[in-house]
Design an enzyme around this catalytic site. Sequence first.
Site, short mmCIF file in Angstrom:
data_model
loop_
_atom_site.label_atom_id
_atom_site.label_comp_id
_atom_site.label_asym_id
_atom_site.label_seq_id
_atom_site.Cartn_x
_atom_site.Cartn_y
_atom_site.Cartn_z
N SER A 128 40.13 43.23 43.47
CA SER A 128 40.24 43.47 44.91
C SER A 128 41.59 42.96 45.39
O SER A 128 42.14 42.01 44.82
CB SER A 128 39.14 42.70 45.65
OG SER A 128 39.36 42.75 47.06
N TYR A 141 34.79 34.79 47.09
CA TYR A 141 35.19 36.17 46.75
C TYR A 141 36.67 36.21 46.34
O TYR A 141 37.02 36.79 45.31
CB TYR A 141 34.92 37.09 47.95
CG TYR A 141 35.10 38.56 47.63
CD1 TYR A 141 34.24 39.20 46.74
CD2 TYR A 141 36.12 39.31 48.21
CE1 TYR A 141 34.39 40.56 46.44
CE2 TYR A 141 36.28 40.67 47.92
CZ TYR A 141 35.41 41.28 47.04
OH TYR A 141 35.56 42.62 46.74
#
Length: 237
Positions: A128, A141
Amino acid sequence: MIATGFVENGARVYISSRSADVCNKVAEELTEHGPGVCISLPADLQNMSDIEKLAEAISKREPGGLDVLINNAGASWGASIDEYPESAFNKLMNLNVINVFFLTQKLMPLLQKKGTFDCPSRIINIGSIAGIVTHNNMFAYTASKASLHHMSKTMAIALGPRHITVNSVAPGVFPSSMTKELLKRDGENIVQGNLMNRIGRPNDIAGACIYLASRAGSYVNGDVLVVDGGSSIAPKL
Ligand SMILES: NC(=O)c1ccc[n+]([C@@H]2O[C@H](COP(=O)([O-])OP(=O)(O)OC[C@H]3O[C@@H](n4cnc5c(N)ncnc54)[C@H](OP(=O)(O)O)[C@@H]3O)[C@@H](O)[C@H]2O)c1
């Protein structure tokens, strides 16, 4: 999105997620996009015995080997620094990093069977841009995706000599269950803040993975391919 692209281009694709009903239904729907086919093999990738069973199930169906492994399953969690729970860290590191390693390890013999000097097998880890630029309150995350990108490079060192490439893809914002609330809340700002004035489309991410899996991607190894319309290098706002 990625599986659809591969099925549309003739691949035999195995998909996996926890809910057997959803997985089976999606596999049926994707097969309608043929010439390729999609087969459902449900598994909980938080769980090591499920990982082993999944690897066994694939090796029974594909004894000749595996061309491409895409590690896509992932989860996110956001909370303030005062309240961020230990459970989120454990879950995200386990699913987004640790078990990507172990599923890959279990599938390595199958990938090795197909990889050759001229046409290596491919591992594509879905990271990501949150692993590259900061994202407020996304402690586990961001840490997990940065770890995944870096771990992928270390895996590339080990697997290159075995004729397997390892790359990460770092998407920006794409429409999915994970981003549904974010897009509802902040979609307009995200679009306005992107250099291309839009979020990602299914073909953007499918095309990036197909490129890495194709002949054209066979000499790309240990890279992080960013697919975000440029938002991580220069937010427009
Ligand atoms: N959408 C974006 O904008 C975006 C941006 C950057 C990166 N990504 C990354 O892209 C990947 C896909 O995310 P998405 O946006 O498509 O989100 P999503 O819609 O929430 O998809 C996550 C997928 O992972 C599966 N999954 C979650 N926990 C699992 C488990 N324990 N075992 C097996 N499967 C599990 C989910 O299925 P079940 O819940 O049914 O198990 C689902 O299929 C993730 O790695 C995410 O971090 C997404």
